[in-house]
Scaffold this motif. Structure first.
Motif, PDB file in Angstrom:
ATOM      1  N   GLY A   1      62.381  26.971   5.745  1.00 46.50           N
ATOM      2  CA  GLY A   1      61.399  27.727   4.974  1.00 46.50           C
ATOM      3  C   GLY A   1      60.160  28.057   5.780  1.00 46.50           C
ATOM      4  O   GLY A   1      59.649  29.183   5.736  1.00 46.50           O
ATOM      5  N   ILE A   2      59.675  27.094   6.546  1.00 46.00           N
ATOM      6  CA  ILE A   2      58.500  27.332   7.388  1.00 46.00           C
ATOM      7  C   ILE A   2      58.821  28.360   8.467  1.00 46.00           C
ATOM      8  O   ILE A   2      58.030  29.277   8.729  1.00 46.00           O
ATOM      9  N   GLY A   3      59.978  28.239   9.080  1.00 49.81           N
ATOM     10  CA  GLY A   3      60.391  29.213  10.093  1.00 49.81           C
ATOM     11  C   GLY A   3      60.535  30.607   9.523  1.00 49.81           C
ATOM     12  O   GLY A   3      60.140  31.598  10.153  1.00 49.81           O
ATOM     13  N   TRP A   4      61.085  30.706   8.329  1.00 52.74           N
ATOM     14  CA  TRP A   4      61.243  32.013   7.686  1.00 52.74           C
ATOM     15  C   TRP A   4      59.872  32.626   7.401  1.00 52.74           C
ATOM     16  O   TRP A   4      59.642  33.810   7.652  1.00 52.74           O
ATOM     17  N   PHE A   5      58.949  31.811   6.880  1.00 56.53           N
ATOM     18  CA  PHE A   5      57.616  32.308   6.554  1.00 56.53           C
ATOM     19  C   PHE A   5      56.874  32.786   7.800  1.00 56.53           C
ATOM     20  O   PHE A   5      56.272  33.864   7.808  1.00 56.53           O
ATOM     21  N   LEU A   6      56.925  31.992   8.869  1.00 56.76           N
ATOM     22  CA  LEU A   6      56.229  32.377  10.100  1.00 56.76           C
ATOM     23  C   LEU A   6      56.856  33.613  10.733  1.00 56.76           C
ATOM     24  O   LEU A   6      56.154  34.484  11.243  1.00 56.76           O
ATOM     25  N   GLY A   7      58.163  33.705  10.697  1.00 55.56           N
ATOM     26  CA  GLY A   7      58.836  34.877  11.258  1.00 55.56           C
ATOM     27  C   GLY A   7      58.512  36.139  10.488  1.00 55.56           C
ATOM     28  O   GLY A   7      58.324  37.215  11.068  1.00 55.56           O
ATOM     29  N   ARG A   8      58.429  36.021   9.176  1.00 58.63           N
ATOM     30  CA  ARG A   8      58.101  37.172   8.333  1.00 58.63           C
ATOM     31  C   ARG A   8      56.678  37.649   8.608  1.00 58.63           C
ATOM     32  O   ARG A   8      56.408  38.842   8.713  1.00 58.63           O
ATOM     33  N   ARG A   9      55.764  36.691   8.736  1.00 61.53           N
ATOM     34  CA  ARG A   9      54.372  37.038   9.021  1.00 61.53           C
ATOM     35  C   ARG A   9      54.242  37.692  10.400  1.00 61.53           C
ATOM     36  O   ARG A   9      53.506  38.661  10.566  1.00 61.53           O
ATOM     37  N   HIS A  10      54.992  37.180  11.374  1.00 69.37           N
ATOM     38  CA  HIS A  10      54.963  37.735  12.725  1.00 69.37           C
ATOM     39  C   HIS A  10      55.469  39.178  12.738  1.00 69.37           C
ATOM     40  O   HIS A  10      54.868  40.051  13.370  1.00 69.37           O
ATOM     41  N   LYS A  11      56.551  39.437  12.019  1.00 65.80           N
ATOM     42  CA  LYS A  11      57.093  40.796  11.952  1.00 65.80           C
ATOM     43  C   LYS A  11      56.123  41.753  11.284  1.00 65.80           C
ATOM     44  O   LYS A  11      55.957  42.895  11.715  1.00 65.80           O
ATOM     45  N   ARG A  12      55.466  41.302  10.215  1.00 64.52           N
ATOM     46  CA  ARG A  12      54.524  42.163   9.502  1.00 64.52           C
ATOM     47  C   ARG A  12      53.333  42.506  10.391  1.00 64.52           C
ATOM     48  O   ARG A  12      52.893  43.653  10.443  1.00 64.52           O
ATOM     49  N   ARG A  13      52.789  41.529  11.117  1.00 65.41           N
ATOM     50  CA  ARG A  13      51.650  41.789  12.000  1.00 65.41           C
ATOM     51  C   ARG A  13      52.035  42.715  13.138  1.00 65.41           C
ATOM     52  O   ARG A  13      51.248  43.568  13.543  1.00 65.41           O
ATOM     53  N   ARG A  14      53.236  42.549  13.676  1.00 63.93           N
ATOM     54  CA  ARG A  14      53.680  43.437  14.756  1.00 63.93           C
ATOM     55  C   ARG A  14      53.819  44.865  14.250  1.00 63.93           C
ATOM     56  O   ARG A  14      53.407  45.807  14.930  1.00 63.93           O
ATOM     57  N   ALA A  15      54.351  45.041  13.048  1.00 62.57           N
ATOM     58  CA  ALA A  15      54.499  46.374  12.480  1.00 62.57           C
ATOM     59  C   ALA A  15      53.133  47.006  12.222  1.00 62.57           C
ATOM     60  O   ALA A  15      52.948  48.200  12.463  1.00 62.57           O
ATOM     61  N   GLU A  16      52.179  46.225  11.752  1.00 62.21           N
ATOM     62  CA  GLU A  16      50.838  46.750  11.521  1.00 62.21           C
ATOM     63  C   GLU A  16      50.189  47.175  12.833  1.00 62.21           C
ATOM     64  O   GLU A  16      49.523  48.196  12.906  1.00 62.21           O
ATOM     65  N   ARG A  17      50.395  46.397  13.884  1.00 64.72           N
ATOM     66  CA  ARG A  17      49.806  46.715  15.177  1.00 64.72           C
ATOM     67  C   ARG A  17      50.411  47.991  15.751  1.00 64.72           C
ATOM     68  O   ARG A  17      49.712  48.803  16.348  1.00 64.72           O
ATOM     69  N   GLU A  18      51.720  48.186  15.583  1.00 68.80           N
ATOM     70  CA  GLU A  18      52.385  49.372  16.125  1.00 68.80           C
ATOM     71  C   GLU A  18      52.001  50.626  15.346  1.00 68.80           C
ATOM     72  O   GLU A  18      51.911  51.701  15.921  1.00 68.80           O
ATOM     73  N   ASN A  19      51.769  50.508  14.050  1.00 70.40           N
ATOM     74  CA  ASN A  19      51.461  51.673  13.233  1.00 70.40           C
ATOM     75  C   ASN A  19      49.980  51.991  13.173  1.00 70.40           C
ATOM     76  O   ASN A  19      49.606  53.056  12.695  1.00 70.40           O
ATOM     77  N   ALA A  20      49.127  51.097  13.639  1.00 72.88           N
ATOM     78  CA  ALA A  20      47.686  51.321  13.572  1.00 72.88           C
ATOM     79  C   ALA A  20      47.287  52.361  14.616  1.00 72.88           C
ATOM     80  O   ALA A  20      47.820  52.378  15.721  1.00 72.88           O
TER      81      ALA A  20
END
Length: 61
Positions: free
Chosen positions: A24-43
């Motif tokens: 669960g912790i790994g899933w949560f951290l991975g999801r957050r990492h993907k979201r931040r990377r997507a925000e950085r690429e689209n900004a």
């Protein structure tokens, strides 16, 4: 191969309550990492700060 190893590890960890917490912790951290990377690429790229324009003086003082 990487997906297969992830599957094997996930199946192994899912057998115990502590393993489920780790998953669960790994899933949560991975999801957050993907979201931040997507925000950085689209900004949009930040504009460069332009230096203040000063009148150019001719000659020495």
């Amino acid at each position: 191969m990487k997906k297969f190893l992830k599957l094997v590890v996930a199946r192994y960890l899912s057998k115990t309550p502590l393993g489920l917490v780790v998953l669960g912790i790994g899933w949560f951290l991975g999801r957050r990492h993907k979201r931040r990377r997507a925000e950085r690429e689209n900004a949009p790229m930040p504009r460069r700060a332009t230096p203040s324009r000063r009148p150019v003086r001719s000659g020495r003082r």
